[in-house]
Design an enzyme around this catalytic site. Structure first.
Site, PDB file in Angstrom:
ATOM      1  N   LYS A 207       0.884  -1.221   0.009  1.00  0.00           N
ATOM      2  CA  LYS A 207       0.159  -0.028   0.064  1.00  0.00           C
ATOM      3  C   LYS A 207       0.673   1.224   0.222  1.00  0.00           C
ATOM      4  CE  LYS A 207      -3.688   2.219   2.529  1.00  0.00           C
ATOM      5  NZ  LYS A 207      -4.591   2.265   3.634  1.00  0.00           N
ATOM      6  N   ARG A 217     -10.575   9.915   1.956  1.00  0.00           N
ATOM      7  CA  ARG A 217     -10.310  10.853   3.126  1.00  0.00           C
ATOM      8  C   ARG A 217     -11.244  11.845   3.557  1.00  0.00           C
ATOM      9  NH1 ARG A 217      -3.489  10.768   3.145  1.00  0.00           N
ATOM     10  NH2 ARG A 217      -3.381   8.870   2.942  1.00  0.00           N
ATOM     11  N   LYS A 237       1.210  10.147   5.519  1.00  0.00           N
ATOM     12  CA  LYS A 237       1.461   8.600   6.208  1.00  0.00           C
ATOM     13  C   LYS A 237       2.794   8.019   5.285  1.00  0.00           C
ATOM     14  CE  LYS A 237      -3.500   8.124   6.796  1.00  0.00           C
ATOM     15  NZ  LYS A 237      -4.746   7.042   6.329  1.00  0.00           N
ATOM     16  N   GLU A 253       7.304  -6.847   1.236  1.00  0.00           N
ATOM     17  CA  GLU A 253       6.052  -6.539   2.122  1.00  0.00           C
ATOM     18  C   GLU A 253       5.018  -7.622   1.882  1.00  0.00           C
ATOM     19  OE1 GLU A 253       4.908  -4.867   4.375  1.00  0.00           O
ATOM     20  OE2 GLU A 253       5.884  -2.706   4.144  1.00  0.00           O
ATOM     21  N   LYS A 268      -2.261  -1.438  -3.763  1.00  0.00           N
ATOM     22  CA  LYS A 268      -3.095  -0.439  -3.945  1.00  0.00           C
ATOM     23  C   LYS A 268      -2.061   1.068  -3.762  1.00  0.00           C
ATOM     24  CE  LYS A 268      -6.203   2.051  -0.586  1.00  0.00           C
ATOM     25  NZ  LYS A 268      -6.192   2.280   0.670  1.00  0.00           N
ATOM     26  N   SER A 294     -10.205   5.815  -4.394  1.00  0.00           N
ATOM     27  CA  SER A 294     -10.974   6.595  -4.856  1.00  0.00           C
ATOM     28  C   SER A 294     -10.663   8.032  -5.695  1.00  0.00           C
ATOM     29  CB  SER A 294     -11.357   7.620  -3.458  1.00  0.00           C
ATOM     30  OG  SER A 294     -10.078   8.069  -3.059  1.00  0.00           O
TER      31      SER A 294
END
Ligand code: PBG
Length: 342
Positions: A207, A217, A237, A253, A268, A294
């Site tokens: 991600k 958000r 982030k 990961e 993502k 989004s």
């Protein structure tokens, strides 16, 4: 006449013409290498604790839904053949706290939504729920914020409890989207200790810290919250989500999350990570999902609203490209639109 001139004259000799197979729709369909079926789709939905639908400005066509609206959408998903829904709660700011404890309340909005959906569609439509604290924290981060830092291990301890609460409410799959290290193993252990061995883990494994999550958000109200975190020195982030420059790291990961017990992995966002999806699928051969996020949705919708794109075609083309890159399933806000077309 020279040889090259002779070869240049199409039609004199048998020649391969790739256009032959493109002449008719039936023929194009017959030789199509990839297709999207409703079973490949997961439909993300936003739920809020209000009686009416509320449009999300940056995501035209997507609303925050009351619980009943989500139940209805789940029934629609079932009749359209969409495999699963992914639920995201919109928590009023007065219920948000620094530590996001409301995530652990078994009577919170998401738990009540899961129960209502389960009562309607049982095991016919999958219910996938995010494990992360961002809907519940005043600062909008996915984990606990201590001294300007998102602390890893303390966050994991809370996520374990959140996963168990979601599993007990009746979701089928928990999806840690927080990007803390070691969370998949910890969540697996917590689920098993609580006799929830059957609950799957879809890890948001690769991600990225992406600009394309902006409209999401806004939908959750965590954008404004992240703004307040700016004064604390952590307005983005990037200390836990991945750097867009990296690909090998994505494989690490995924390798860790599989080793820790992930049943499915996710990449993502999707369209800016097609290479990652491809490499993950090629390398591990495990169930691989991709999230058309989004911002990807908003771009297509905004251009369509301006008359700059044919939105139906663009949506299908984008999802097909994600599938072609290797994704087994795709989380997309276009799910019902695409399911109706395919
Ligand atoms: C929260 C979460 C995010 C998304 C899914 N889960 C946002 C974020 O990490 O800030 C984004 C989905 C989208 O943009 O559609 N952990």
């Amino acid at each position: 006449m020279s040889t090259s001139e002779t070869r240049g004259s199409l039609g004199r000799f048998p020649t391969t013409r790739l256009r032959r197979n493109r002449q008719y729709e039936w023929l194009r369909d017959m030789v199509a290498e990839t297709s999207v079926s409703p079973h490949d789709l997961v439909w993300p939905l936003f739920v809020h604790d209000k009686a009416e639908n509320e449009p999300i400005v940056a995501m035209p066509g997507v609303d925050r839904l009351p619980i009943e609206g989500v139940v209805k959408a789940a029934a629609d998903a079932k009749s359209l053949g969409i495999s699963a829904i992914a639920l995201f709660p919109v928590i009023p700011s007065q219920q948000k706290t620094v530590d996001g404890e409301h995530a652990l309340d078994p009577e919170n909005l998401i738990c009540r939504t899961i129960q209502a959906v389960r009562a309607e569609t049982g095991n016919d439509v999958g219910i996938i729920c995010d494990v992360a604290l961002d809907p519940y924290t005043t600062h909008g981060h996915d984990g606990l914020l201590k001294n300007g830092c998102i602390v890893n291990d303390e966050t994991v301890a809370v996520l374990q409890q959140q996963a168990v609460v979601l599993a007990q409410a009746g979701c089928h799959i928990v999806a840690p989207s927080d990007m803390m290290d070691g969370r998949v193993r910890a969540i697996r252990a917590a689920l098993d200790e609580n006799q929830k061995e059957e609950i799957g883990i879809l890890s948001y494994a690769a991600k990225y810290a992406s600009a394309f999550y902006g409209p999401f958000r806004d939908a959750l109200g965590s954008h404004a919250a992240l703004g307040t975190a700016k004064s604390l020195g952590v307005a983005d982030k990037k200390t836990y989500q991945m750097d867009s420059a990296n690909t090998d790291e994505a494989l690490r990961e995924v390798a860790f999350d599989l080793d820790e017990g992930a049943d499915l992995v996710m990449v993502k966002p999707a369209m800016s990570c097609l290479d990652i999806i491809y490499r993950v699928k090629q390398t591990f051969g495990v169930p691989t999902l991709a999230y058309q996020v989004s911002g990807e949705y908003a771009m297509i919708q905004a251009a369509t609203a301006n008359g700059w794109l044919d939105g139906d075609r663009a949506a299908v083309e984008a999802v097909l490209a994600i599938k072609r890159s290797g994704a087994d399933a795709i989380l997309t806000y276009f799910a019902p639109k695409i399911a109706r077309q395919c």
